[in-house]
Design a protein around this motif. Structure first.
Motif, PDB file in Angstrom:
ATOM      1  N   UNK A 127      21.041  -6.707  66.599  1.00  0.00           N
ATOM      2  CA  UNK A 127      20.542  -5.391  67.001  1.00  0.00           C
ATOM      3  C   UNK A 127      20.762  -4.372  65.904  1.00  0.00           C
ATOM      4  N   UNK A 128      21.896  -4.465  65.217  1.00  0.00           N
ATOM      5  CA  UNK A 128      22.214  -3.525  64.140  1.00  0.00           C
ATOM      6  C   UNK A 128      21.315  -3.750  62.927  1.00  0.00           C
ATOM      7  N   UNK A 129      20.973  -5.022  62.663  1.00  0.00           N
ATOM      8  CA  UNK A 129      20.104  -5.311  61.517  1.00  0.00           C
ATOM      9  C   UNK A 129      18.710  -4.739  61.707  1.00  0.00           C
ATOM     10  N   UNK A 130      18.288  -4.606  62.969  1.00  0.00           N
ATOM     11  CA  UNK A 130      16.967  -4.051  63.245  1.00  0.00           C
ATOM     12  C   UNK A 130      16.909  -2.549  62.952  1.00  0.00           C
ATOM     13  N   UNK A 206      32.577   3.533  63.493  1.00  0.00           N
ATOM     14  CA  UNK A 206      32.188   2.215  64.025  1.00  0.00           C
ATOM     15  C   UNK A 206      33.235   1.155  63.685  1.00  0.00           C
ATOM     16  N   UNK A 207      33.854   1.311  62.518  1.00  0.00           N
ATOM     17  CA  UNK A 207      34.898   0.374  62.096  1.00  0.00           C
ATOM     18  C   UNK A 207      36.262   0.719  62.681  1.00  0.00           C
ATOM     19  N   UNK A 209      38.094   3.290  61.798  1.00  0.00           N
ATOM     20  CA  UNK A 209      38.954   3.926  60.800  1.00  0.00           C
ATOM     21  C   UNK A 209      39.111   5.418  61.085  1.00  0.00           C
ATOM     22  N   UNK A 210      38.045   6.039  61.602  1.00  0.00           N
ATOM     23  CA  UNK A 210      38.041   7.474  61.897  1.00  0.00           C
ATOM     24  C   UNK A 210      37.696   7.664  63.367  1.00  0.00           C
ATOM     25  N   UNK A 211      38.307   8.672  63.991  1.00  0.00           N
ATOM     26  CA  UNK A 211      38.014   9.010  65.386  1.00  0.00           C
ATOM     27  C   UNK A 211      37.631  10.481  65.486  1.00  0.00           C
ATOM     28  N   UNK A 212      36.919  10.863  66.566  1.00  0.00           N
ATOM     29  CA  UNK A 212      36.584  12.282  66.755  1.00  0.00           C
ATOM     30  C   UNK A 212      37.823  13.163  66.820  1.00  0.00           C
ATOM     31  N   UNK A 213      38.890  12.620  67.398  1.00  0.00           N
ATOM     32  CA  UNK A 213      40.132  13.383  67.494  1.00  0.00           C
ATOM     33  C   UNK A 213      40.687  13.718  66.109  1.00  0.00           C
ATOM     34  N   UNK A 214      40.584  12.754  65.208  1.00  0.00           N
ATOM     35  CA  UNK A 214      41.048  12.972  63.830  1.00  0.00           C
ATOM     36  C   UNK A 214      40.229  14.074  63.158  1.00  0.00           C
ATOM     37  N   UNK A 215      38.917  14.030  63.332  1.00  0.00           N
ATOM     38  CA  UNK A 215      38.041  15.029  62.706  1.00  0.00           C
ATOM     39  C   UNK A 215      38.276  16.421  63.287  1.00  0.00           C
ATOM     40  N   UNK A 216      38.503  16.479  64.603  1.00  0.00           N
ATOM     41  CA  UNK A 216      38.766  17.781  65.230  1.00  0.00           C
ATOM     42  C   UNK A 216      40.135  18.324  64.814  1.00  0.00           C
ATOM     43  N   UNK A 262      29.478   7.447  68.676  1.00  0.00           N
ATOM     44  CA  UNK A 262      29.827   6.089  68.257  1.00  0.00           C
ATOM     45  C   UNK A 262      31.143   5.641  68.879  1.00  0.00           C
ATOM     46  N   UNK A 263      32.100   6.561  68.967  1.00  0.00           N
ATOM     47  CA  UNK A 263      33.413   6.226  69.527  1.00  0.00           C
ATOM     48  C   UNK A 263      33.285   5.868  71.007  1.00  0.00           C
ATOM     49  N   UNK A 264      32.486   6.617  71.751  1.00  0.00           N
ATOM     50  CA  UNK A 264      32.284   6.317  73.173  1.00  0.00           C
ATOM     51  C   UNK A 264      31.642   4.945  73.357  1.00  0.00           C
ATOM     52  N   UNK A 265      30.629   4.673  72.542  1.00  0.00           N
ATOM     53  CA  UNK A 265      29.948   3.381  72.625  1.00  0.00           C
ATOM     54  C   UNK A 265      30.877   2.243  72.258  1.00  0.00           C
ATOM     55  N   UNK A 266      31.728   2.474  71.294  1.00  0.00           N
ATOM     56  CA  UNK A 266      32.683   1.453  70.835  1.00  0.00           C
ATOM     57  C   UNK A 266      33.690   1.145  71.943  1.00  0.00           C
TER      58      UNK A 266
END
Length: 271
Positions: A127-130, A206-207, A209-216, A262-266
């Motif tokens: 799905x990601x390759x598409x 997605x990996x 390494x980073x989260x929304x909490x970190x960015x906020x 992305x974090x929610x989906x993950x």
């Protein structure tokens, strides 16, 4: 969804794939650089040295903006009191080559992204390759917007600041060709790469390494850093600083928004 079954590749196989990625990308840059040779007069006279003239689009627009905001002639630019001189025997030759290569890199950026995608796609889900076309389209779009931002905003603001700043009337500004081209290259590449921040944050989130909490958490530090950068590259007036800072802040906010999605989906995929 399981990943597509692929033949196991050794470390040397991966290195070979990476080598061909670099070879194909380099060839693309050289080909596009060669093509710019045929429009070199326009490239240098109009594009590269355009911001050194008071008639440049950004200066004219800022002047009209100052009138509409009731600032009269406060940010109108009628003269840029400096000259650019070549002080090295091979200075102009080196400048010509490097600027053609820079143009080649910018023009071939979508192809380079495609090569990078082909390199990493075996490790992705079907799905990601598409999503290759979407990835290349938006990454290229952001890069070109960043290049335009560097060209129409950062470069003219920087040129105006250094051209009009003076410690004494005794000192006359005579900038070297190398210093101007260095500033030009840095502004173009930095602008293009900074606007790739949402794409970078997307993959880092997605990996895991980073989260929304970190960015906020570090949002206020990012704001301070962006304001400092805006203050450095612009004249000492609020309007110019906001013109530079606001798009950069918006890019950072878009990055946080993407990280949240992305974090929610993950989390949902991991149960």
């Amino acid at each position: 969804m399981a990943k597509k079954d692929l033949k196991e590749m050794s470390f040397l196989d991966h290195l070979e794939e990476l080598r061909w990625l670099l070879v194909r990308s380099t060839i693309a840059i050289i080909v596009m650089a060669f093509l710019t040779y045929f429009v070199s007069d326009y490239l240098f006279d109009v594009i590269i040295f355009g911001p050194t003239r008071a008639s440049f689009f950004t200066y004219q627009y800022l002047c009209e903006l100052s009138h509409s905001l009731g600032f009269a002639e406060s940010i109108c630019i009628t003269e840029l009191p400096f000259i650019i001189q070549n002080t090295e025997m091979e200075g102009q030759v080196n400048m010509f080559v490097w600027m053609c290569l820079l143009s080649g890199f910018v023009l071939s950026f979508p192809f380079i992204l495609w090569q990078v995608w082909n390199f990493i796609s075996p490790a992705l889900y079907e799905k990601e390759r598409k999503g290759a076309r979407v990835f290349i389209f938006f990454s290229s779009l952001l890069f070109f917007i960043g290049v335009l931002f560097g060209y129409f905003v950062v470069i003219p603001m920087s040129v105006n600041f250094v051209a009009t700043f003076s410690v004494s009337s005794v000192v006359k500004n005579q900038f070297t060709l190398d210093s101007y081209i260095g500033m030009f290259k840095t502004s173009i590449l930095a602008g293009g790469l900074f606007f790739e921040l949402p794409i970078i944050i997307y993959f880092l989130t997605k990996l895991g390494i980073v989260t929304p909490q970190f960015l906020r958490k570090y949002w206020k530090y990012a704001v301070v850093l962006i304001l400092i950068i805006a203050a450095i590259v612009t004249p000492p007036d609020v309007v110019s600083q906001l013109i530079v800072a606001i798009p950069m802040l918006l890019i950072y906010e878009v990055s946080i928004f993407l990280s949240v999605l992305v974090h929610k989906k993950r989390l949902q995929e991991n149960g």
